[in-house]
Scaffold this active site. Structure first.
Site, mmCIF file in Angstrom:
data_model
loop_
_atom_site.group_PDB
_atom_site.id
_atom_site.type_symbol
_atom_site.label_atom_id
_atom_site.label_comp_id
_atom_site.label_asym_id
_atom_site.label_seq_id
_atom_site.Cartn_x
_atom_site.Cartn_y
_atom_site.Cartn_z
ATOM 1 N N ALA A 22 58.178 25.619 -4.119
ATOM 2 C CA ALA A 22 58.661 24.474 -4.897
ATOM 3 C C ALA A 22 58.675 23.192 -4.071
ATOM 4 O O ALA A 22 59.093 22.144 -4.548
ATOM 5 C CB ALA A 22 60.055 24.765 -5.449
ATOM 6 N N THR A 56 52.620 24.360 12.521
ATOM 7 C CA THR A 56 52.368 22.913 12.484
ATOM 8 C C THR A 56 51.729 22.447 13.789
ATOM 9 O O THR A 56 51.929 23.078 14.839
ATOM 10 C CB THR A 56 53.685 22.132 12.264
ATOM 11 O OG1 THR A 56 53.438 20.733 12.431
ATOM 12 C CG2 THR A 56 54.772 22.543 13.230
ATOM 13 N N ASP A 57 51.007 21.326 13.720
ATOM 14 C CA ASP A 57 50.434 20.765 14.957
ATOM 15 C C ASP A 57 51.528 20.263 15.902
ATOM 16 O O ASP A 57 51.299 20.075 17.095
ATOM 17 C CB ASP A 57 49.432 19.642 14.650
ATOM 18 C CG ASP A 57 50.042 18.411 13.978
ATOM 19 O OD1 ASP A 57 51.229 18.461 13.596
ATOM 20 O OD2 ASP A 57 49.330 17.403 13.827
ATOM 21 N N GLU A 58 52.753 20.069 15.345
ATOM 22 C CA GLU A 58 53.833 19.538 16.197
ATOM 23 C C GLU A 58 54.258 20.513 17.281
ATOM 24 O O GLU A 58 54.955 20.125 18.221
ATOM 25 C CB GLU A 58 55.039 19.148 15.338
ATOM 26 C CG GLU A 58 54.719 18.027 14.385
ATOM 27 C CD GLU A 58 55.928 17.217 13.943
ATOM 28 O OE1 GLU A 58 57.005 17.354 14.518
ATOM 29 O OE2 GLU A 58 55.758 16.435 12.997
ATOM 30 N N TYR A 65 63.009 20.279 15.166
ATOM 31 C CA TYR A 65 62.142 20.847 14.118
ATOM 32 C C TYR A 65 60.946 21.551 14.737
ATOM 33 O O TYR A 65 60.657 22.722 14.439
ATOM 34 C CB TYR A 65 61.663 19.739 13.162
ATOM 35 C CG TYR A 65 60.415 20.123 12.378
ATOM 36 C CD1 TYR A 65 60.475 21.079 11.363
ATOM 37 C CD2 TYR A 65 59.164 19.550 12.665
ATOM 38 C CE1 TYR A 65 59.329 21.454 10.658
ATOM 39 C CE2 TYR A 65 58.032 19.918 11.969
ATOM 40 C CZ TYR A 65 58.109 20.867 10.964
ATOM 41 O OH TYR A 65 56.968 21.240 10.276
ATOM 42 N N LYS A 71 59.816 25.497 14.694
ATOM 43 C CA LYS A 71 58.509 25.963 14.204
ATOM 44 C C LYS A 71 57.776 26.719 15.310
ATOM 45 O O LYS A 71 57.063 27.697 15.058
ATOM 46 C CB LYS A 71 57.660 24.776 13.724
ATOM 47 C CG LYS A 71 58.153 24.100 12.458
ATOM 48 C CD LYS A 71 58.084 24.971 11.212
ATOM 49 C CE LYS A 71 56.682 25.265 10.768
ATOM 50 N NZ LYS A 71 56.661 26.044 9.493
HETATM 51 P P1 NAD Z 1 58.961 20.798 1.993
HETATM 52 O O1 NAD Z 1 60.173 20.391 2.757
HETATM 53 O O2 NAD Z 1 58.399 19.854 0.989
HETATM 54 O O3 NAD Z 1 59.249 22.178 1.226
HETATM 55 C C1 NAD Z 1 59.909 23.252 1.829
HETATM 56 C C2 NAD Z 1 60.260 24.250 0.721
HETATM 57 O O4 NAD Z 1 60.881 25.389 1.341
HETATM 58 C C3 NAD Z 1 61.252 23.701 -0.306
HETATM 59 O O5 NAD Z 1 60.813 24.006 -1.607
HETATM 60 C C4 NAD Z 1 62.548 24.446 0.007
HETATM 61 O O6 NAD Z 1 63.386 24.628 -1.111
HETATM 62 C C5 NAD Z 1 62.013 25.756 0.553
HETATM 63 N N1 NAD Z 1 62.977 26.455 1.419
HETATM 64 C C6 NAD Z 1 63.656 25.911 2.477
HETATM 65 N N2 NAD Z 1 64.449 26.846 3.019
HETATM 66 C C7 NAD Z 1 64.250 27.993 2.314
HETATM 67 C C8 NAD Z 1 64.774 29.310 2.414
HETATM 68 N N3 NAD Z 1 65.684 29.630 3.340
HETATM 69 N N4 NAD Z 1 64.333 30.247 1.543
HETATM 70 C C9 NAD Z 1 63.410 29.932 0.593
HETATM 71 N N5 NAD Z 1 62.898 28.700 0.442
HETATM 72 C C10 NAD Z 1 63.312 27.742 1.295
HETATM 73 O O7 NAD Z 1 57.885 21.204 3.079
HETATM 74 P P2 NAD Z 1 56.301 20.976 3.122
HETATM 75 O O8 NAD Z 1 56.022 19.627 3.638
HETATM 76 O O9 NAD Z 1 55.722 21.418 1.836
HETATM 77 O O10 NAD Z 1 55.896 22.004 4.285
HETATM 78 C C11 NAD Z 1 55.619 23.370 3.977
HETATM 79 C C12 NAD Z 1 55.322 24.116 5.267
HETATM 80 O O11 NAD Z 1 54.213 23.525 5.922
HETATM 81 C C13 NAD Z 1 56.458 24.097 6.289
HETATM 82 O O12 NAD Z 1 56.497 25.343 6.930
HETATM 83 C C14 NAD Z 1 56.059 23.002 7.269
HETATM 84 O O13 NAD Z 1 56.614 23.224 8.544
HETATM 85 C C15 NAD Z 1 54.550 23.164 7.253
HETATM 86 N N6 NAD Z 1 53.797 21.937 7.580
HETATM 87 C C16 NAD Z 1 53.985 20.804 6.842
HETATM 88 C C17 NAD Z 1 53.206 19.676 7.123
HETATM 89 C C18 NAD Z 1 53.386 18.393 6.345
HETATM 90 O O14 NAD Z 1 52.795 17.384 6.757
HETATM 91 N N7 NAD Z 1 54.110 18.375 5.246
HETATM 92 C C19 NAD Z 1 52.259 19.721 8.148
HETATM 93 C C20 NAD Z 1 52.129 20.889 8.904
HETATM 94 C C21 NAD Z 1 52.890 22.004 8.586
HETATM 95 O O1 DAU Z 2 52.338 16.891 11.995
HETATM 96 C C1 DAU Z 2 52.807 17.781 11.018
HETATM 97 C C2 DAU Z 2 54.213 17.391 10.637
HETATM 98 O O2 DAU Z 2 54.107 16.172 9.930
HETATM 99 C C3 DAU Z 2 54.932 18.440 9.802
HETATM 100 O O3 DAU Z 2 55.062 19.615 10.563
HETATM 101 C C4 DAU Z 2 56.296 17.916 9.367
HETATM 102 O O4 DAU Z 2 56.936 18.841 8.512
HETATM 103 C C5 DAU Z 2 56.105 16.619 8.623
HETATM 104 O O5 DAU Z 2 57.348 16.071 8.277
HETATM 105 C C6 DAU Z 2 55.326 15.627 9.482
HETATM 106 O O6 DAU Z 2 56.115 15.179 10.628
HETATM 107 P P1 DAU Z 2 56.099 13.640 11.114
HETATM 108 O O7 DAU Z 2 57.322 13.408 11.869
HETATM 109 O O8 DAU Z 2 54.803 13.288 11.748
HETATM 110 O O9 DAU Z 2 56.111 12.941 9.656
HETATM 111 P P2 DAU Z 2 57.016 11.741 9.056
HETATM 112 O O10 DAU Z 2 56.498 11.503 7.678
HETATM 113 O O11 DAU Z 2 58.460 11.975 9.222
HETATM 114 O O12 DAU Z 2 56.597 10.520 10.004
HETATM 115 C C7 DAU Z 2 55.242 10.124 10.167
HETATM 116 C C8 DAU Z 2 55.225 8.976 11.153
HETATM 117 O O13 DAU Z 2 55.854 7.832 10.552
HETATM 118 C C9 DAU Z 2 55.994 9.259 12.428
HETATM 119 O O14 DAU Z 2 55.316 8.649 13.529
HETATM 120 C C10 DAU Z 2 57.330 8.561 12.225
HETATM 121 C C11 DAU Z 2 56.962 7.382 11.337
HETATM 122 N N1 DAU Z 2 58.024 6.958 10.396
HETATM 123 C C12 DAU Z 2 58.562 7.896 9.590
HETATM 124 C C13 DAU Z 2 59.566 7.567 8.709
HETATM 125 C C14 DAU Z 2 60.193 8.621 7.808
HETATM 126 C C15 DAU Z 2 58.421 5.613 10.333
HETATM 127 O O15 DAU Z 2 57.894 4.751 11.056
HETATM 128 N N2 DAU Z 2 59.410 5.284 9.450
HETATM 129 C C16 DAU Z 2 60.013 6.204 8.641
HETATM 130 O O16 DAU Z 2 60.922 5.832 7.865
#
Ligand code: NAD
Ligand code: DAU
Length: 344
Positions: A18, A132-134, A156, A160
């Site tokens: 979700a 994640t790449d982080e 975070y 991960k």
């Molecule tokens: P998100 O925060 O949008 O969604 C996370 C989902 O996990 C939510 O629906 C939440 O309700 C659910 N959740 C949280 N805790 C839970 C639990 N204990 N049991 C069941 N469900 C639970 O996250 P996203 O951006 O869609 O990221 C999804 C995955 O991809 C994560 O593992 C994140 O680390 C990874 N990831 C995200 C990005 C990015 O840029 N968004 C990049 C690299 C990796």
């Molecule tokens: O790289 C993968 C990761 O990307 C995922 O694993 C994480 O779940 C996801 O949240 C994301 O992490 P970042 O920290 O890179 O994303 P965020 O959107 O929080 O920030 C992107 C960049 O923008 C970062 O350099 C911080 C900057 N930023 C972010 C916010 C929220 C700002 O300058 N202002 C802001 O208000």
């Protein structure tokens, strides 16, 4: 190798379906495979939103289970029904982890552990762990390969990293069919508007300030979420069990350039950008060497320019979706109030 020509006929469990990537992935899979069955296990934290899946909620190929990945009985019961698992559920926002890391350790590390333990008890074709790449940390030049040591900077990323290495350990120790993906920054529809691109887009649409951390020179590699979904499918079908795959779009952009582009698309002035105190421990740059996944036949299909414009347009055209979150969600407001209070 998992050796699946197609996911048709398979039942998949997606954790965190979700959320942003999960809901895009469910849409992607249902469009791509007519005979797939998807079970979505999601706790519906502040980031989980069933509105993301409203259009497919009555699709007979889809089932929603409201539950926690830390519930070992529920997890084991669900694992017995499926051919494969895609594990996305996590706490995901770096800024929140800086304020309070507890839930990150409990969900990202311990929650993943519960899933790996359940995997020991059942016979499943594959378990794709989305890391994640982080986990690599920051790097000023060059690119991380899958062989590079991990060195996470934020709570975070460290959580991960714990889950990523547990996934590896459960493969090595118990021979479980686990694959690991390390994707770069995703963007697209349904991303919770605390993350950079949807936050800046929706703030601009409301003529609110865009809070740019520091000088805005930090670099991220932006991956369109649909390209990530396609990478997930391909790695499940063609990846080698036990291996790690980087997924990046080779699209490095400074934050300030992304902000300018969003403002240009929406025809809003650059004066909306406000430099605010930097994120603690802010990683300067992420960059991945993706030759391994390219060798499987994957490469991004969308250009950053087109995908960003489509994404910004999506938020412009769906104000009801993000206004419901930004307007009503107490957790959104209290999080930002606390964050900025602590950053003064
Ligand atoms: P998100 O925060 O949008 O969604 C996370 C989902 O996990 C939510 O629906 C939440 O309700 C659910 N959740 C949280 N805790 C839970 C639990 N204990 N049991 C069941 N469900 C639970 O996250 P996203 O951006 O869609 O990221 C999804 C995955 O991809 C994560 O593992 C994140 O680390 C990874 N990831 C995200 C990005 C990015 O840029 N968004 C990049 C690299 C990796
Ligand atoms: O790289 C993968 C990761 O990307 C995922 O694993 C994480 O779940 C996801 O949240 C994301 O992490 P970042 O920290 O890179 O994303 P965020 O959107 O929080 O920030 C992107 C960049 O923008 C970062 O350099 C911080 C900057 N930023 C972010 C916010 C929220 C700002 O300058 N202002 C802001 O208000």
């Amino acid at each position: 190798m998992v050796d699946l020509r197609s996911l048709d006929g398979k039942t998949l469990l997606i954790t965190g379906g979700a959320g942003f990537i999960g809901s895009n992935l469910i849409h992607f899979m249902l469009k791509r495979f007519s005979h797939i069955k998807i079970i979505n296990l999601d706790k519906l934290t502040y980031a989980g939103n069933l509105e993301n899946l409203r259009d497919i909620e009555n699709d007979p190929r889809y089932e929603f289970i409201h539950g926690d990945i830390r519930d070992n009985e529920l997890v084991e019961k669900l694992f017995r029904k499926v051919n494969g698992v895609i594990h996305l559920a996590a706490e995901t926002h770096v800024d929140r982890s800086i304020l309070d890391a507890g839930e990150f350790v409990l969900t990202d590390v311990y929650g993943s552990f519960v899933l790996f333990e359940a995997l020991r008890k059942v016979d499943i074709d594959f378990f794709l762990h989305v890391s994640t790449d982080e986990v690599y940390g920051s790097r000023d030049e060059g690119f991380f390969t899958e062989e590079d040591p991990i060195n996470p900077s934020s709570p975070y990323a460290a959580s991960k990293a714990g889950a990523d290495r547990l996934a590896h350990a459960y493969n090595v120790t118990y021979g479980l069919p686990i694959l690991i993906l390390r994707p770069s920054n995703n963007f697209g529809p349904y991303q919770y508007p605390e993350k950079f691109i949807p936050l800046f887009t929706t703030n601009a649409l409301e003529d609110q300030v865009l809070p740019l951390y520091g000088e805005g020179t930090n670099v991220r590699d932006w991956l369109y979420v649909e390209d990530h979904c396609w990478a997930i499918e391909l790695v499940i079908r063609k990846g080698n069990i036990g291996e790690v795959y980087n997924v990046g779009a080779n699209c490095e952009v400074q934050n300030i350039a992304v902000a300018y582009r969003i403002l240009e698309t929406l025809k809003r002035p650059r004066s909306l950008i406000k430099s605010v105190p930097d994120r603690l421990g802010h990683d300067r740059r992420y960059a991945l060497d993706c030759r391994k996944i390219h060798a499987l036949g994957w490469e991004p299909k969308h250009s950053f320019e087109d995908a960003l414009s489509a994404t910004v347009t999506w938020y412009r055209d769906h104000p009801e979706w993000w206004k419901a979150i930004k307007g009503k969600s107490k957790s959104f407001k209290s999080f930002y109030n606390e964050y900025y209070k602590n950053r003064k």
